[in-house]
Design a protein around this motif. Structure first.
Motif, PDB file in Angstrom:
ATOM      1  N   GLU A 102      -2.985   6.898 -12.063  1.00  0.00           N
ATOM      2  CA  GLU A 102      -3.606   5.626 -12.640  1.00  0.00           C
ATOM      3  C   GLU A 102      -2.594   4.439 -12.345  1.00  0.00           C
ATOM      4  OE1 GLU A 102      -6.535   5.465 -13.922  1.00  0.00           O
ATOM      5  OE2 GLU A 102      -6.867   7.981 -13.454  1.00  0.00           O
ATOM      6  N   GLU A 103      -1.434   4.610 -12.269  1.00  0.00           N
ATOM      7  CA  GLU A 103      -0.777   3.158 -12.139  1.00  0.00           C
ATOM      8  C   GLU A 103      -0.934   2.838 -10.695  1.00  0.00           C
ATOM      9  OE1 GLU A 103       4.156   2.053 -11.801  1.00  0.00           O
ATOM     10  OE2 GLU A 103       3.514   3.900 -13.018  1.00  0.00           O
ATOM     11  N   GLY A 104      -0.869   3.913  -9.738  1.00  0.00           N
ATOM     12  CA  GLY A 104      -0.965   3.826  -8.376  1.00  0.00           C
ATOM     13  C   GLY A 104      -2.386   2.932  -8.110  1.00  0.00           C
ATOM     14  N   LEU A 105      -3.395   3.601  -8.746  1.00  0.00           N
ATOM     15  CA  LEU A 105      -4.682   3.303  -8.274  1.00  0.00           C
ATOM     16  C   LEU A 105      -4.952   1.745  -8.879  1.00  0.00           C
ATOM     17  CD1 LEU A 105      -6.846   6.337  -9.153  1.00  0.00           C
ATOM     18  CD2 LEU A 105      -6.327   5.183  -6.908  1.00  0.00           C
ATOM     19  N   ALA A 106      -4.356   1.412  -9.892  1.00  0.00           N
ATOM     20  CA  ALA A 106      -4.262   0.078 -10.595  1.00  0.00           C
ATOM     21  C   ALA A 106      -3.633  -0.902  -9.589  1.00  0.00           C
ATOM     22  CB  ALA A 106      -3.753  -0.072 -11.936  1.00  0.00           C
ATOM     23  N   HIS A 107      -2.561  -0.401  -9.073  1.00  0.00           N
ATOM     24  CA  HIS A 107      -1.788  -1.309  -8.092  1.00  0.00           C
ATOM     25  C   HIS A 107      -2.719  -1.473  -6.651  1.00  0.00           C
ATOM     26  CE1 HIS A 107       1.178  -3.278  -6.381  1.00  0.00           C
ATOM     27  NE2 HIS A 107       1.458  -2.641  -5.332  1.00  0.00           N
ATOM     28  N   LEU A 108      -3.475  -0.469  -6.512  1.00  0.00           N
ATOM     29  CA  LEU A 108      -4.177  -0.762  -5.229  1.00  0.00           C
ATOM     30  C   LEU A 108      -5.203  -1.568  -5.445  1.00  0.00           C
ATOM     31  CD1 LEU A 108      -4.507   3.006  -3.877  1.00  0.00           C
ATOM     32  CD2 LEU A 108      -3.286   1.098  -2.784  1.00  0.00           C
ATOM     33  N   HIS A 109      -5.938  -1.480  -6.753  1.00  0.00           N
ATOM     34  CA  HIS A 109      -7.120  -2.399  -7.020  1.00  0.00           C
ATOM     35  C   HIS A 109      -6.591  -3.746  -6.914  1.00  0.00           C
ATOM     36  CE1 HIS A 109     -10.814  -3.356  -9.046  1.00  0.00           C
ATOM     37  NE2 HIS A 109     -10.256  -3.837  -9.997  1.00  0.00           N
ATOM     38  N   SER A 110      -5.524  -4.158  -7.519  1.00  0.00           N
ATOM     39  CA  SER A 110      -4.906  -5.450  -7.787  1.00  0.00           C
ATOM     40  C   SER A 110      -5.005  -5.870  -6.249  1.00  0.00           C
ATOM     41  CB  SER A 110      -3.567  -5.629  -8.587  1.00  0.00           C
ATOM     42  OG  SER A 110      -2.558  -4.845  -7.793  1.00  0.00           O
ATOM     43  N   LEU A 111      -4.514  -5.080  -5.349  1.00  0.00           N
ATOM     44  CA  LEU A 111      -4.357  -5.666  -3.943  1.00  0.00           C
ATOM     45  C   LEU A 111      -5.751  -6.183  -3.410  1.00  0.00           C
ATOM     46  CD1 LEU A 111      -1.927  -3.045  -2.689  1.00  0.00           C
ATOM     47  CD2 LEU A 111      -1.329  -5.255  -3.246  1.00  0.00           C
ATOM     48  N   GLU A 112      -6.772  -5.697  -3.878  1.00  0.00           N
ATOM     49  CA  GLU A 112      -8.213  -5.966  -3.066  1.00  0.00           C
ATOM     50  C   GLU A 112      -8.324  -7.219  -3.032  1.00  0.00           C
ATOM     51  OE1 GLU A 112     -11.132  -3.647  -4.763  1.00  0.00           O
ATOM     52  OE2 GLU A 112      -9.790  -1.810  -4.720  1.00  0.00           O
ATOM     53  N   GLU A 113      -7.922  -8.304  -4.271  1.00  0.00           N
ATOM     54  CA  GLU A 113      -8.635  -9.390  -4.271  1.00  0.00           C
ATOM     55  C   GLU A 113      -7.822 -10.367  -3.225  1.00  0.00           C
ATOM     56  OE1 GLU A 113     -11.162 -10.659  -5.937  1.00  0.00           O
ATOM     57  OE2 GLU A 113     -11.449  -8.879  -6.568  1.00  0.00           O
TER      58      GLU A 113
ATOM     59  N   LEU B 206       0.770  -1.195   0.022  1.00  0.00           N
ATOM     60  CA  LEU B 206       0.048  -0.016  -0.045  1.00  0.00           C
ATOM     61  C   LEU B 206       0.731   1.288  -0.029  1.00  0.00           C
ATOM     62  CD1 LEU B 206      -2.849  -0.736   2.742  1.00  0.00           C
ATOM     63  CD2 LEU B 206      -2.928  -1.072   0.032  1.00  0.00           C
ATOM     64  N   GLU B 207       1.746   1.348   0.874  1.00  0.00           N
ATOM     65  CA  GLU B 207       2.876   2.325   0.848  1.00  0.00           C
ATOM     66  C   GLU B 207       3.500   2.758  -0.430  1.00  0.00           C
ATOM     67  OE1 GLU B 207       5.355   1.269   3.941  1.00  0.00           O
ATOM     68  OE2 GLU B 207       3.867   2.115   5.638  1.00  0.00           O
ATOM     69  N   GLN B 208       3.939   1.506  -1.155  1.00  0.00           N
ATOM     70  CA  GLN B 208       4.587   1.724  -2.513  1.00  0.00           C
ATOM     71  C   GLN B 208       3.524   2.236  -3.443  1.00  0.00           C
ATOM     72  OE1 GLN B 208       5.766  -2.281  -4.263  1.00  0.00           O
ATOM     73  NE2 GLN B 208       6.908  -1.169  -5.827  1.00  0.00           N
ATOM     74  N   ALA B 209       2.254   1.908  -3.507  1.00  0.00           N
ATOM     75  CA  ALA B 209       1.144   2.324  -4.334  1.00  0.00           C
ATOM     76  C   ALA B 209       1.249   3.824  -4.152  1.00  0.00           C
ATOM     77  CB  ALA B 209       0.125   1.468  -4.274  1.00  0.00           C
ATOM     78  N   LEU B 210       1.091   4.071  -2.606  1.00  0.00           N
ATOM     79  CA  LEU B 210       0.916   5.624  -2.311  1.00  0.00           C
ATOM     80  C   LEU B 210       2.139   6.555  -3.023  1.00  0.00           C
ATOM     81  CD1 LEU B 210      -0.842   7.642  -0.843  1.00  0.00           C
ATOM     82  CD2 LEU B 210       0.323   7.017   1.186  1.00  0.00           C
ATOM     83  N   ARG B 211       3.176   5.927  -2.846  1.00  0.00           N
ATOM     84  CA  ARG B 211       4.472   6.574  -3.313  1.00  0.00           C
ATOM     85  C   ARG B 211       4.314   6.845  -4.975  1.00  0.00           C
ATOM     86  NH1 ARG B 211       7.064   3.871   0.696  1.00  0.00           N
ATOM     87  NH2 ARG B 211       7.710   2.038  -1.037  1.00  0.00           N
ATOM     88  N   VAL B 212       3.824   5.901  -5.616  1.00  0.00           N
ATOM     89  CA  VAL B 212       3.571   5.919  -7.118  1.00  0.00           C
ATOM     90  C   VAL B 212       2.653   7.147  -7.298  1.00  0.00           C
ATOM     91  CG1 VAL B 212       2.769   4.818  -9.077  1.00  0.00           C
ATOM     92  CG2 VAL B 212       4.396   3.668  -7.505  1.00  0.00           C
ATOM     93  N   ILE B 213       1.671   7.067  -6.686  1.00  0.00           N
ATOM     94  CA  ILE B 213       0.483   8.126  -6.695  1.00  0.00           C
ATOM     95  C   ILE B 213       0.916   9.529  -6.364  1.00  0.00           C
ATOM     96  CG2 ILE B 213      -1.775   9.160  -5.752  1.00  0.00           C
ATOM     97  CD1 ILE B 213      -2.605   6.026  -5.361  1.00  0.00           C
TER      98      ILE B 213
ATOM     99  N   TYR C 204      -9.259  -3.051   5.319  1.00  0.00           N
ATOM    100  CA  TYR C 204      -9.400  -1.753   5.882  1.00  0.00           C
ATOM    101  C   TYR C 204      -8.387  -0.648   5.708  1.00  0.00           C
ATOM    102  CZ  TYR C 204     -10.133   1.637  10.075  1.00  0.00           C
ATOM    103  OH  TYR C 204     -10.421   2.343  10.903  1.00  0.00           O
ATOM    104  N   ASP C 205      -7.294  -0.632   5.486  1.00  0.00           N
ATOM    105  CA  ASP C 205      -6.200   0.116   5.262  1.00  0.00           C
ATOM    106  C   ASP C 205      -6.564   0.696   3.711  1.00  0.00           C
ATOM    107  OD1 ASP C 205      -5.295  -0.105   7.845  1.00  0.00           O
ATOM    108  OD2 ASP C 205      -3.711  -1.455   7.120  1.00  0.00           O
ATOM    109  N   LEU C 206      -6.830  -0.067   2.744  1.00  0.00           N
ATOM    110  CA  LEU C 206      -7.199  -0.015   1.395  1.00  0.00           C
ATOM    111  C   LEU C 206      -8.636   1.043   1.365  1.00  0.00           C
ATOM    112  CD1 LEU C 206      -7.014  -3.032  -0.804  1.00  0.00           C
ATOM    113  CD2 LEU C 206      -6.152  -0.996  -1.294  1.00  0.00           C
ATOM    114  N   ALA C 207      -9.465   0.928   2.081  1.00  0.00           N
ATOM    115  CA  ALA C 207     -10.650   1.663   2.176  1.00  0.00           C
ATOM    116  C   ALA C 207     -10.232   2.998   2.724  1.00  0.00           C
ATOM    117  CB  ALA C 207     -11.771   0.983   3.192  1.00  0.00           C
TER     118      ALA C 207
END
Length: 64
Positions: free
Chosen positions: A18-29, A5-12, A37-40
Protein backbone atom coordinates in the motif's frame (compact mmCIF):
# COMPACT_ATOMS: atom_id res chain seq x y z
CA UNK A 1 13.56 3.52 -15.00
CA UNK A 2 13.15 6.60 -12.85
CA UNK A 3 14.83 6.33 -9.43
CA UNK A 4 11.58 7.25 -7.66
CA UNK A 5 9.83 4.39 -9.46
CA UNK A 6 12.61 2.02 -8.46
CA UNK A 7 12.33 3.19 -4.85
CA UNK A 8 8.57 2.58 -4.82
CA UNK A 9 9.10 -0.85 -6.35
CA UNK A 10 11.61 -1.74 -3.63
CA UNK A 11 9.06 -0.71 -0.99
CA UNK A 12 6.47 -2.98 -2.64
CA UNK A 13 8.96 -5.85 -2.88
CA UNK A 14 9.65 -5.52 0.86
CA UNK A 15 5.96 -6.16 1.51
CA UNK A 16 4.72 -2.59 2.01
CA UNK A 17 2.40 -2.77 -0.96
CA UNK A 18 0.00 0.00 0.00
CA UNK A 19 2.82 2.41 0.81
CA UNK A 20 4.55 1.66 -2.49
CA UNK A 21 1.35 2.03 -4.50
CA UNK A 22 0.63 5.33 -2.76
CA UNK A 23 4.08 6.55 -3.74
CA UNK A 24 3.51 5.50 -7.36
CA UNK A 25 0.16 7.26 -7.37
CA UNK A 26 1.75 10.47 -6.09
CA UNK A 27 4.24 10.38 -8.96
CA UNK A 28 1.53 10.36 -11.62
CA UNK A 29 0.69 14.06 -11.41
CA UNK A 30 4.22 15.38 -11.84
CA UNK A 31 5.49 12.68 -14.21
CA UNK A 32 6.76 13.39 -17.70
CA UNK A 33 5.59 11.21 -20.58
CA UNK A 34 8.41 8.67 -20.27
CA UNK A 35 7.76 8.26 -16.56
CA UNK A 36 4.03 7.86 -17.21
CA UNK A 37 4.85 5.13 -19.72
CA UNK A 38 7.12 3.44 -17.16
CA UNK A 39 4.43 3.82 -14.49
CA UNK A 40 1.83 2.22 -16.75
CA UNK A 41 4.16 -0.70 -17.48
CA UNK A 42 4.91 -1.15 -13.78
CA UNK A 43 1.23 -1.00 -12.84
CA UNK A 44 0.54 -3.62 -15.51
CA UNK A 45 3.26 -5.89 -14.10
CA UNK A 46 1.71 -5.48 -10.66
CA UNK A 47 -1.71 -6.45 -12.00
CA UNK A 48 -3.10 -2.96 -11.59
CA UNK A 49 -4.46 -2.38 -15.08
CA UNK A 50 -7.05 -0.06 -13.52
CA UNK A 51 -4.19 2.35 -12.74
CA UNK A 52 -2.30 1.73 -16.00
CA UNK A 53 -5.19 2.36 -18.38
CA UNK A 54 -5.72 6.10 -17.73
CA UNK A 55 -2.00 6.72 -18.17
CA UNK A 56 -1.91 4.83 -21.46
CA UNK A 57 -5.04 6.60 -22.67
CA UNK A 58 -3.50 9.97 -21.86
CA UNK A 59 -0.34 9.10 -23.77
CA UNK A 60 -2.33 7.79 -26.74
CA UNK A 61 -4.33 11.01 -26.86
CA UNK A 62 -1.15 13.05 -26.89
CA UNK A 63 0.77 10.97 -29.43
CA UNK A 64 -1.99 10.20 -31.94
Amino acid sequence: MNSELEQALRVIEKGNVEEGLAHLHSLEEKADHQTKYDLAALYQELGRSDRARPLVEELLTYYR
